[in-house]
Structures are given as C-alpha cells and as structure tokens.
Design an enzyme around this catalytic site. Structure first.
Site, short mmCIF file in Angstrom:
data_model
loop_
_atom_site.label_atom_id
_atom_site.label_comp_id
_atom_site.label_asym_id
_atom_site.label_seq_id
_atom_site.Cartn_x
_atom_site.Cartn_y
_atom_site.Cartn_z
N LYS A 1 2.04 -3.75 7.15
CA LYS A 1 2.58 -3.57 5.87
C LYS A 1 4.31 -4.05 5.26
O LYS A 1 4.85 -4.40 4.24
CB LYS A 1 1.35 -2.90 5.00
CG LYS A 1 0.02 -3.23 5.09
CD LYS A 1 0.06 -4.28 4.07
CE LYS A 1 -0.56 -5.11 2.66
NZ LYS A 1 -1.28 -6.23 2.07
N TYR B 1 -1.71 -0.59 10.84
CA TYR B 1 -1.63 -1.88 9.67
C TYR B 1 -1.13 -1.20 8.96
O TYR B 1 0.15 -2.05 8.32
CB TYR B 1 -3.07 -0.59 8.81
CG TYR B 1 -3.27 -1.15 7.13
CD1 TYR B 1 -3.38 -2.61 6.95
CD2 TYR B 1 -3.74 -0.22 6.20
CE1 TYR B 1 -3.12 -2.25 5.64
CE2 TYR B 1 -3.70 -0.57 5.01
CZ TYR B 1 -3.71 -1.29 4.87
OH TYR B 1 -3.47 -1.67 3.53
N THR C 1 0.78 -1.15 0.02
CA THR C 1 -0.37 -0.34 -0.27
C THR C 1 0.99 0.68 0.04
O THR C 1 2.20 1.23 0.64
CB THR C 1 -1.42 -0.02 0.92
OG1 THR C 1 -1.72 0.88 1.08
CG2 THR C 1 -0.65 -0.16 2.41
N ASP C 2 -0.01 1.91 -0.84
CA ASP C 2 1.35 3.70 -0.16
C ASP C 2 1.02 3.87 0.93
O ASP C 2 1.87 4.96 1.23
CB ASP C 2 0.41 4.44 -1.52
CG ASP C 2 -0.97 5.06 -0.66
OD1 ASP C 2 -1.92 4.47 0.21
OD2 ASP C 2 -1.93 5.80 -1.56
N GLU C 3 0.36 3.86 1.69
CA GLU C 3 0.61 4.46 3.09
C GLU C 3 1.77 3.90 3.37
O GLU C 3 1.84 4.62 5.01
CB GLU C 3 -1.20 3.81 4.19
CG GLU C 3 -2.14 3.83 3.58
CD GLU C 3 -2.95 3.54 4.68
OE1 GLU C 3 -3.20 3.88 5.32
OE2 GLU C 3 -4.13 3.16 4.26
#
Length: 343
Positions: free
Chosen positions: A169, A165, A141-143
């Site tokens: 990742k 979260y 994810t970009d997060e």
C-alpha cells in the site's frame, strides 16, 4: 473543488459523466458505492470487481436495480479491460478500493499483494491519466505509518510499513503521488483506521469473532491481545470518502481516523458480552483462546484527522451504537458469507 452534479444526460449510458469504483463489491467499496448511487442519481456509478472471496454482489442488493448503477466483473490488473472501460465510459472520478488486505496472507503470498495492490494501481493510473479524470482517490491504510506507542500520526509522518500488505500500500501510494508530481493527475490519498460494520468479510477481526461466537467457538487472541486498534464505522468512512470527493485538494493526503480505540482482548470481551449475554470475568475468559502471535504485530496506529475535519467531516456513529448495529446485522444474516477454515 468538484464540479456541480451534472443534470443532463450524455454518452455514458445516458449519463454525462461516470464515477468508477474499483472493488465496489467489497466491504468499504460497497458502502461507498451505495452512498454514491443514492446521493448522486444523475451520475452513473460503475462498480468493477473481480468477485473474489472477499467480495459479494449481495453487498449491493439495495442498489442493483437503480438506473444509475452498473456492475462490471473484471480484474484491475488487465490493462486491455481497463483501457476499454475508460474509452467507453465518460469516467471523471475514480475511487480505488480494490486490493488484497489480509496481513497474514501477505506474508504467504507477497507477490500476489504486489501484483494487485501495486501493479493494478499502475494500470488504473495510466488509464485515468489518458482519460483526463477529474479526481483519482486512492484508499490506503493507517498501517503504512507502522506502529506508535504514544505519538499521533499526521499526514507528514514518514511511512514505516512492517508487513508485505502495508508495504504494498505504501508503494502504491508513492506511485499515485508521482502521477501528481509529474503529470498533475489530480490524485488524493486517504489513510483510514480499521473500518467496521455490516457486510465485512469474516477474515477481519470483528466479523471473525462474531461468527466464531455464533458457532460456539472461542475468539483467537494473538499473543497478549494488548495490541489496540482504532475503529471507524463504515457509515462514517463512506461519508469521509464523499467529503474527499467533493472538497479534497488534489495532491493531498487525508487521514480518516476515529477516537475509538480498543485492545483486541477488550474487543473480544465486549463481543462475548453481547453474543453470550454474560458479564462475569470467568465466563468471558472461557471464550478466549490465546494463540501464537505474529512474528511482528504492530501495537497501535493512532492518527490525527484534523486535516479532513477542516473540510467538514467528523465521525458521528458512537462505538456503542455502531457495534450494536453490526452485531445485529451478523445475527440476522448468518449465511451472508461462507465460513472457512482460515477465517
């Protein structure tokens, strides 16, 4: 480069090789599974999914009778199940989508996110290495980059996750890449913007707002609502994953980004216009409910996707078309997902 699509039957249920998709009954996983089944009829596509609240076999209704599609209900954290699966099937490609993804839930149950997102990935990596798979594609994810006000993230930017979260990742990414460094397991990491489209579970912002408006309820806006996100249509995301499978280089990271950026309050107002057939500012604001913000809410995640575009991929679904199709699908399928209190 991926070897040519096998044409001759073999041991894996009549197919020489198999593609394993974890979390294939979820949102992105189901769209990629459908794309694989349709594009590669001579490959067996195996979908393993635990079928928790965010997953549904209804997402796969268009391919469930196809001869090259197989579904297995199971937990990726079960090492015995995963080992027997790799022992039994000639799996040469792995798409790993199975994950816990809700940011607010990650603060409530961080151990669950660590178990699924980190420990489950370790189980898969061990089995994939022992089986000698050709590619292991990890959907991140970009997060993991953390927030940025003005700088675009490329694949060389450091990871600064800001919630359990994204931290889980980022940790899983590190473990995936360690298998390349130590064993030369041909892994690839992808990082995508917010993906939207039909079938998405109601906890995510676009289906959440659509479903609330269908129930004549207001859209909850955390804080000021000025936090913005980039949105990538699921058709473009699925095509990006197939491009990575076919042309991606092992050991590399690829951003899957979109130029479509909207603030959350702007997104809500666009959906209100579409759902309530109104454009007056006063009417739009009547459908907004400003609520307490998260303790920390990343402002934006702008990404540079030139690296993936050099492989021949670029987004093709315009926001106006993608969101129109998405809204129409939710209007036509109001009972696809049960409405819950924690939507």
């Amino acid at each position: 480069m991926l070897v040519s699509d096998p044409q001759e039957p073999g041991a894996a249920g009549g197919f020489r090789t198999s593609v394993l998709v974890t979390g294939g009954a979820g949102f992105i996983g189901s769209h990629v599974t459908i794309a694989l089944v349709e594009k590669y009829p001579h490959r067996q596509i195996i979908n393993i999914d635990k079928l928790d609240s965010c997953s549904s076999l209804k997402n796969l209704s268009t391919v469930q009778q196809r001869p090259n599609y197989k579904f297995i209900q199971g937990d990726i954290c079960n090492p015995y199940l995963i080992k027997s699966l790799f022992d039994r099937e000639n799996i040469d490609i792995v798409f790993h989508f199975a994950a816990q993804t809700h940011v607010d839930h990650s603060f409530r149950w961080p151990a669950l996110f660590k178990r699924v997102n980190v420990d489950g990935t370790c189980v898969l990596l061990k089995a994939a290495r022992e089986a000698g798979v050709q590619k292991f594609i990890y959907a991140s994810t970009d997060e993991v980059y953390g927030e940025s006000v003005d700088k675009e993230f490329d694949e060389f930017c450091p990871r600064r996750p800001s919630n359990p979260y994204s931290a889980s990742k980022a940790a899983a990414e590190s473990i995936v890449l360690s298998y390349w460094n130590k064993y030369r397991l041909p892994v690839i990491v992808t990082r995508s913007n917010n993906v939207y489209g039909p079938h998405q579970y109601l906890e995510k912002v676009i289906p959440k707002f659509i479903s609330l408006l269908q129930l004549n309820k207001k859209c909850p806006i955390q804080g000021s609502g000025l936090q913005s996100r980039h949105f990538l249509h699921t058709d473009d995301a699925a095509e990006a994953f197939l491009t990575v499978m076919e042309k991606g280089v092992p050991g590399e990271i690829y951003n899957m980004g979109s130029n479509c950026e909207l603030s959350i309050i702007q997104l809500a107002r666009e959906l209100i216009k579409m759902m309530k057939n109104t454009s007056a500012d006063a009417d739009l604001d009547n459908w907004l409910d400003f609520v307490e913000d998260r303790p920390h809410n990343d402002l934006r995640y702008p990404m540079n996707s030139d690296k993936l575009q050099r492989l021949g991929w670029k987004p093709s679904v315009a926001w106006s078309e993608g969101i129109r199709r998405t809204v129409e699908w939710y209007k036509a399928n109001p009972n696809h997902w049960p409405v819950t209190e924690d939507m």
